[in-house]
Design a protein around this motif. Structure first.
Motif, mmCIF file in Angstrom:
data_model
loop_
_atom_site.group_PDB
_atom_site.id
_atom_site.type_symbol
_atom_site.label_atom_id
_atom_site.label_comp_id
_atom_site.label_asym_id
_atom_site.label_seq_id
_atom_site.Cartn_x
_atom_site.Cartn_y
_atom_site.Cartn_z
ATOM 1 N N LYS A 73 0.949 -1.436 -0.074
ATOM 2 C CA LYS A 73 0.155 0.031 0.034
ATOM 3 C C LYS A 73 0.950 1.295 0.016
ATOM 4 C CE LYS A 73 -2.808 -0.960 3.370
ATOM 5 N NZ LYS A 73 -4.000 -0.887 4.299
ATOM 6 N N SER A 74 1.985 1.290 0.706
ATOM 7 C CA SER A 74 2.654 2.343 0.785
ATOM 8 C C SER A 74 3.635 2.694 -0.560
ATOM 9 C CB SER A 74 3.981 1.926 1.797
ATOM 10 O OG SER A 74 5.017 2.959 1.967
ATOM 11 N N LEU A 75 3.750 1.561 -1.392
ATOM 12 C CA LEU A 75 4.501 1.740 -2.360
ATOM 13 C C LEU A 75 3.361 2.265 -3.490
ATOM 14 C CD1 LEU A 75 7.035 -1.103 -2.261
ATOM 15 C CD2 LEU A 75 7.807 1.001 -2.738
ATOM 16 N N MET A 76 2.164 1.684 -3.407
ATOM 17 C CA MET A 76 1.436 2.232 -4.663
ATOM 18 C C MET A 76 0.566 3.576 -4.088
ATOM 19 S SD MET A 76 1.154 -0.369 -6.898
ATOM 20 C CE MET A 76 2.999 -0.686 -6.224
ATOM 21 N N GLY A 77 0.513 3.717 -2.882
ATOM 22 C CA GLY A 77 -0.042 4.942 -2.702
ATOM 23 C C GLY A 77 -1.795 5.001 -2.559
ATOM 24 N N THR A 78 -2.237 3.797 -2.753
ATOM 25 C CA THR A 78 -3.683 3.862 -3.020
ATOM 26 C C THR A 78 -4.334 2.605 -2.065
ATOM 27 O OG1 THR A 78 -3.409 2.092 -4.503
ATOM 28 C CG2 THR A 78 -3.894 4.309 -5.492
ATOM 29 N N SER A 79 -5.740 2.579 -2.041
ATOM 30 C CA SER A 79 -6.239 1.672 -1.131
ATOM 31 C C SER A 79 -5.920 0.191 -1.279
ATOM 32 C CB SER A 79 -7.665 1.855 -0.771
ATOM 33 O OG SER A 79 -8.206 1.191 -1.928
ATOM 34 N N CYS A 80 -5.587 -0.006 -2.407
ATOM 35 C CA CYS A 80 -5.272 -1.517 -2.977
ATOM 36 C C CYS A 80 -6.318 -2.368 -2.456
ATOM 37 C CB CYS A 80 -3.943 -2.092 -2.422
ATOM 38 S SG CYS A 80 -2.740 -1.127 -2.743
ATOM 39 N N ASP A 81 -7.718 -1.919 -2.355
ATOM 40 C CA ASP A 81 -8.717 -2.548 -1.790
ATOM 41 C C ASP A 81 -9.346 -3.482 -3.371
ATOM 42 O OD1 ASP A 81 -10.484 -3.681 -0.443
ATOM 43 O OD2 ASP A 81 -11.613 -1.788 0.535
ATOM 44 N N LEU A 82 -10.216 -4.593 -3.072
ATOM 45 C CA LEU A 82 -10.669 -5.125 -4.055
ATOM 46 C C LEU A 82 -11.824 -6.056 -3.736
ATOM 47 C CD1 LEU A 82 -9.732 -8.075 -2.653
ATOM 48 C CD2 LEU A 82 -7.637 -7.569 -4.101
ATOM 49 N N LYS A 83 -12.719 -6.617 -4.508
ATOM 50 C CA LYS A 83 -13.921 -7.596 -4.444
ATOM 51 C C LYS A 83 -13.125 -9.072 -4.003
ATOM 52 C CE LYS A 83 -17.766 -5.641 -7.102
ATOM 53 N NZ LYS A 83 -16.921 -4.695 -7.812
ATOM 54 N N TRP A 84 -13.757 -9.640 -2.924
ATOM 55 C CA TRP A 84 -13.470 -11.214 -2.750
ATOM 56 C C TRP A 84 -14.420 -12.005 -2.329
ATOM 57 C CZ3 TRP A 84 -13.906 -13.100 2.312
ATOM 58 C CH2 TRP A 84 -14.063 -12.414 3.189
ATOM 59 N N ARG A 85 -14.247 -13.356 -2.696
ATOM 60 C CA ARG A 85 -15.097 -14.576 -2.308
ATOM 61 C C ARG A 85 -14.368 -15.658 -1.827
ATOM 62 N NH1 ARG A 85 -18.624 -13.592 -6.251
ATOM 63 N NH2 ARG A 85 -17.567 -14.972 -7.891
ATOM 64 N N GLU A 86 -14.851 -16.497 -0.872
ATOM 65 C CA GLU A 86 -14.220 -17.548 -0.739
ATOM 66 C C GLU A 86 -14.969 -18.742 -1.275
ATOM 67 O OE1 GLU A 86 -11.943 -18.502 2.962
ATOM 68 O OE2 GLU A 86 -11.526 -16.265 3.173
ATOM 69 N N ALA A 87 -15.171 -19.346 -2.379
ATOM 70 C CA ALA A 87 -16.064 -20.391 -2.696
ATOM 71 C C ALA A 87 -15.322 -21.536 -3.626
ATOM 72 C CB ALA A 87 -17.226 -19.621 -3.429
ATOM 73 N N GLY A 88 -14.070 -21.293 -3.322
ATOM 74 C CA GLY A 88 -13.091 -22.322 -4.116
ATOM 75 C C GLY A 88 -13.661 -22.725 -5.561
ATOM 76 N N GLU A 89 -13.737 -21.489 -6.182
ATOM 77 C CA GLU A 89 -14.171 -21.628 -7.419
ATOM 78 C C GLU A 89 -12.893 -21.445 -8.594
ATOM 79 O OE1 GLU A 89 -15.957 -17.436 -8.665
ATOM 80 O OE2 GLU A 89 -15.756 -17.538 -6.466
ATOM 81 N N LYS A 90 -13.381 -21.871 -9.966
ATOM 82 C CA LYS A 90 -12.181 -22.450 -10.944
ATOM 83 C C LYS A 90 -11.687 -20.799 -11.338
ATOM 84 C CE LYS A 90 -12.222 -24.903 -14.725
ATOM 85 N NZ LYS A 90 -12.710 -25.328 -15.949
ATOM 86 N N GLU A 91 -10.338 -20.648 -11.498
ATOM 87 C CA GLU A 91 -9.799 -19.391 -11.825
ATOM 88 C C GLU A 91 -8.939 -19.694 -13.153
ATOM 89 O OE1 GLU A 91 -6.994 -17.507 -9.395
ATOM 90 O OE2 GLU A 91 -6.548 -15.814 -10.599
ATOM 91 N N ARG A 92 -9.208 -18.991 -14.060
ATOM 92 C CA ARG A 92 -8.787 -19.037 -15.446
ATOM 93 C C ARG A 92 -7.770 -17.787 -15.744
ATOM 94 N NH1 ARG A 92 -12.581 -20.179 -19.276
ATOM 95 N NH2 ARG A 92 -12.405 -22.257 -18.729
ATOM 96 N N ILE A 93 -6.431 -17.951 -15.647
ATOM 97 C CA ILE A 93 -5.484 -16.843 -15.729
ATOM 98 C C ILE A 93 -5.016 -16.810 -17.158
ATOM 99 C CG2 ILE A 93 -3.195 -15.916 -14.868
ATOM 100 C CD1 ILE A 93 -3.795 -17.635 -12.409
ATOM 101 N N TRP A 94 -5.232 -15.552 -17.803
ATOM 102 C CA TRP A 94 -4.796 -15.219 -19.092
ATOM 103 C C TRP A 94 -3.582 -14.662 -19.068
ATOM 104 C CZ3 TRP A 94 -7.084 -17.291 -23.629
ATOM 105 C CH2 TRP A 94 -8.465 -17.800 -23.330
ATOM 106 N N ASN A 95 -2.604 -15.145 -20.087
ATOM 107 C CA ASN A 95 -1.083 -14.673 -20.309
ATOM 108 C C ASN A 95 -1.727 -13.526 -21.380
ATOM 109 O OD1 ASN A 95 1.067 -13.725 -21.416
ATOM 110 N ND2 ASN A 95 1.618 -16.010 -22.006
ATOM 111 N N ILE A 96 -1.615 -12.334 -20.749
ATOM 112 C CA ILE A 96 -1.843 -11.176 -21.978
ATOM 113 C C ILE A 96 -0.505 -10.329 -22.783
ATOM 114 C CG2 ILE A 96 -4.477 -10.947 -21.247
ATOM 115 C CD1 ILE A 96 -3.337 -8.166 -19.939
ATOM 116 N N ASP A 97 0.490 -10.915 -22.045
ATOM 117 C CA ASP A 97 1.877 -10.134 -22.539
ATOM 118 C C ASP A 97 2.700 -11.337 -22.883
ATOM 119 O OD1 ASP A 97 3.949 -8.803 -23.147
ATOM 120 O OD2 ASP A 97 3.841 -7.161 -21.332
ATOM 121 N N PRO A 98 2.473 -12.069 -24.247
ATOM 122 C CA PRO A 98 3.422 -13.138 -24.339
ATOM 123 C C PRO A 98 4.791 -12.825 -24.657
ATOM 124 C CG PRO A 98 1.746 -12.581 -26.036
ATOM 125 C CD PRO A 98 1.475 -11.953 -25.039
#
Ligand code: ZN
Length: 239
Positions: free
Chosen positions: A106-131
């Protein structure tokens, strides 16, 4: 290259599921796959003296990997300040998963670094967008984690220097899962996966990304710049 893996190491002491997945702690698992002929790895945890982040240890580290969740507030401000100074002086920093809320990030970013979250053990697909990026070397178009915690946008970070991965979650959200930042001479990579009750750091693609990121963040190109009033390099006074 010398890498220091820091972990708050609290879930491991209180949650049997986490202990079963990571008998040597999350830091132990990460250290094990990072260690090779070119990479010397040490670990440090919150409950070590000075959180295992003494001046000597920090000066010695080329890259610091950070995992924290329950106890961000217990990390002493003066130690966060020392870590930040080392990053500005050129130490690489890899911030993992719930480290988005760490004092150092947070100190290095200077923003809240907040986000949405949910613990449901769901699938995550992580796309490589900088090959073309060294952090994605050896990673395909995408990889999947069968069960993960969801992190969703909006993620309150400054616009990243480079966006490397975007995640899709089974529940419908998306998230900027891999992002780079430069602060001073320090190179920073945020990488989302790694909820403690899922075996994410045993996944080969996750391991490959973290290995690549550590190499990328090791900044050996750090000329000493001199700031302030400067004498001319050419004779501009006797013109
Ligand atoms: Zn989590």
């Amino acid at each position: 290259m010398k890498v220091l893996v820091w972990n708050e190491n609290r879930h491991e002491k209180t949650n049997a599921i986490v202990t079963e997945i990571y008998p040597e702690g999350i830091h132990g698992a990460i250290a094990e796959f990072l260690q090779d002929d070119d990479v010397q790895v040490k670990t440090a945890t919150l409950d070590d003296a000075q959180h295992g982040l003494t001046d000597e240890i920090l000066t010695d580290a080329d890259v610091l990997v950070w995992w924290g969740h329950l106890a961000h507030d217990e990390v002493a401000d003066e130690i966060v300040e020392k870590v930040k100074q080392r990053v500005l002086d050129g130490m690489g920093l890899i911030v993992l998963h719930s480290g988005h809320f760490s004092k150092i990030f947070k100190s290095l970013m200077g923003t809240s670094c907040d986000l949405k979250w949910r613990e449901a053990g769901e699938k995550e697909r992580i796309w490589n967008i900088d090959p073309t990026h060294p952090i994605t070397e050896g990673v395909g178009q995408y990889f999947e984690l069968e069960q993960e915690e969801m992190y969703g946008e909006h993620f309150d970070i400054p616009t990243p220097d480079e966006l490397i991965f975007v995640s899709w979650f089974e529940g419908g959200e998306v998230f900027r899962s891999g992002a780079t930042f430069k602060r001073g001479k320090g190179k920073i990579f945020y990488f989302r996966p790694g909820h403690e009750t899922h075996p994410t750091y045993h996944n080969k693609d996750v391991q490959r990304v973290i290995k690549n990121a550590v190499k990328w963040a090791n900044n050996t190109n750090t000329p000493t710049h001199v700031y302030g009033n400067a004498k001319p390099l050419e004779n501009i006074l006797g013109r």
